[in-house]
Enzyme design. Structure first.
Site, mmCIF file in Angstrom:
data_model
loop_
_atom_site.group_PDB
_atom_site.id
_atom_site.type_symbol
_atom_site.label_atom_id
_atom_site.label_comp_id
_atom_site.label_asym_id
_atom_site.label_seq_id
_atom_site.Cartn_x
_atom_site.Cartn_y
_atom_site.Cartn_z
ATOM 1 N N GLY A 13 12.659 4.137 4.564
ATOM 2 C CA GLY A 13 14.031 4.619 4.651
ATOM 3 C C GLY A 13 14.187 5.998 5.254
ATOM 4 N N GLU A 58 -4.991 6.040 9.336
ATOM 5 C CA GLU A 58 -5.820 5.141 8.517
ATOM 6 C C GLU A 58 -5.775 3.710 9.030
ATOM 7 O OE1 GLU A 58 -1.874 4.055 7.216
ATOM 8 O OE2 GLU A 58 -2.777 5.977 7.726
ATOM 9 N N GLY A 94 11.255 4.436 11.602
ATOM 10 C CA GLY A 94 12.551 4.315 12.254
ATOM 11 C C GLY A 94 13.281 5.639 12.357
ATOM 12 N N CYS A 142 3.390 9.989 8.540
ATOM 13 C CA CYS A 142 4.591 9.160 8.676
ATOM 14 C C CYS A 142 5.800 9.862 8.058
ATOM 15 C CB CYS A 142 4.349 7.769 8.094
ATOM 16 S SG CYS A 142 5.559 6.548 8.665
ATOM 17 N N HIS A 170 -0.088 6.374 11.903
ATOM 18 C CA HIS A 170 -0.941 6.076 10.748
ATOM 19 C C HIS A 170 -2.408 6.113 11.164
ATOM 20 C CE1 HIS A 170 1.851 4.871 7.495
ATOM 21 N NE2 HIS A 170 2.669 4.637 8.507
ATOM 22 N N SER A 207 6.454 1.021 3.393
ATOM 23 C CA SER A 207 7.438 1.564 4.331
ATOM 24 C C SER A 207 8.405 0.497 4.832
ATOM 25 C CB SER A 207 6.733 2.221 5.521
ATOM 26 O OG SER A 207 6.010 3.366 5.111
#
Length: 351
Positions: free
Chosen positions: A220, A330, A288, A245, A328, A45
């Site tokens: 992105g 994990e 982001g 995510c 996240h 990421s």
């Protein structure tokens, strides 16, 4: 060896370079984590971004390949206040950067750069290692393409399908830049995982006869994940869909909702989220972009919310069997508060 970091607003700072001589450009983003620096640097990421650590000393336990979230460092460059030269174990980060032709700068005021990012928003930047021409670094930063116009997913997605065997439920996973420990969390529960490239067609996924569809994290702008958005749109209601995510953003876009670019995003291992029952979890995050809550269609309910700014950290649609989170669970690095809470539940609910 000197190095210089230039920003699109005309700011530049000179420091000490580590790694090799070279130059790179991308968004300058900061993470607040104190540990897990190699997990962050190897997180797909972060592709196309220059990663700055707010914690002042990075590298004090060296480089351990077991901590990698992908086969290599994905961040375009690394910015630190101080790099540990004699870590507790080898190799040192600086040595690893040199051996793998990576770019880094130390000896700069990361606190002031972080404050600037929080005040001005994320800025394009350029890192030159082996030089100290600030004006050139600023010029390169200003000429760098915006992240919204860059196809980063193609750089980190697998190029061909592959299967990870398991005795349990069958999951089709669209790889937008999946972290290794997302796969490990599914494997731990016995899942058979069929991993597909970002541009796989819905028919290809369904040919694996999956029990559920999983959309991974990735770098992105989520609107660049056109193939995954199309797949979710075609398969919503046909089988359970799970996203982490970028996966939550892709699912939202597929349902007709909107996403937006955040001022400076959430990156670190200490982000608090509140579950719908009121309980607060500390989570690892790296994004982001976020889902626009007001645009979520009828049937979608917010399940998690960021405690700091109230942004959407999870939503569900029970009619379509969609469960997504922005953080996240994990971890790696970071707290595992939500690992069992999330993965046990979503795996149990797959028919």
């Amino acid at each position: 060896m000197k190095a210089v970091l230039g920003l699109e607003d005309g700011t530049f700072v000179v420091g000490d370079g580590f790694g090799v001589e070279g130059r790179c450009s991308g968004e300058l983003v900061f993470t607040t984590q104190m540990t897990g620096y190699m997990e962050a640097l190897t997180d797909p990421s972060y592709a196309g971004q220059i990663l700055m650590f707010t914690y002042p000393l990075i590298g004090n336990y060296g480089v351990d390949l077991q901590n990698f979230e992908s086969p290599r460092v994905q961040a375009a460059g690394c910015v630190v206040r101080e790099i540990a030269r004699v870590p507790a174990s080898r190799p040192p980060v600086a040595e690893y950067f040199e051996e793998n032709a990576l770019l880094g700068i130390s000896g700069v005021d990361t606190r002031s750069l972080t404050i600037k990012t929080r005040t001005c928003g994320t800025l394009r930047a350029s890192l030159i290692v082996g030089g100290e021409d600030g004006n050139e670094a600023v010029r390169l930063a200003r000429s760098a393409p915006p992240i919204t116009g860059t196809d980063l997913i193609e750089r980190v997605s697998c190029t061909a399908p592959y299967t990870i065997s398991g005795p349990g439920k069958r999951i089709a996973l669209i790889d937008l830049g999946v972290k290794r420990h997302i796969i490990e969390s599914l494997r731990y529960r016995g899942a058979e995982i069929h991993v597909f490239p970002h541009n796989a067609a819905a028919d290809d996924l369904m040919a694996a006869e999956p029990d559920a569809l999983f959309i991974s994290n990735g770098p992105g702008d989520p609107k660049r994940a056109a193939g995954a958005i199309r797949c979710v749109g075609e398969l919503a209601g046909e089988l359970p869909i799970i996203g982490i995510c970028m996966g939550i953003q892709v699912a939202a876009l597929a349902l007709g909702a909107e996403t937006y670019k955040m001022k400076f995003g959430h990156r670190g291992t200490n982000q608090p989220v509140r579950y719908r029952d009121g309980k607060i979890y500390i989570t690892t995050q790296n994004h982001g972009f976020a889902v626009d809550e007001e645009s979520l269609p009828e049937g979608c309910t917010v399940s998690y919310r960021n405690v700091n700014d109230g942004t959407v950290e999870g939503f569900e649609n029970s009619d379509l069997s969609i469960t997504c989170v922005q953080f996240h669970p994990e971890a790696h690095g970071g707290p595992r508060d939500t690992e069992m809470h999330f993965f046990d539940r979503i795996y149990r609910e797959i028919p």
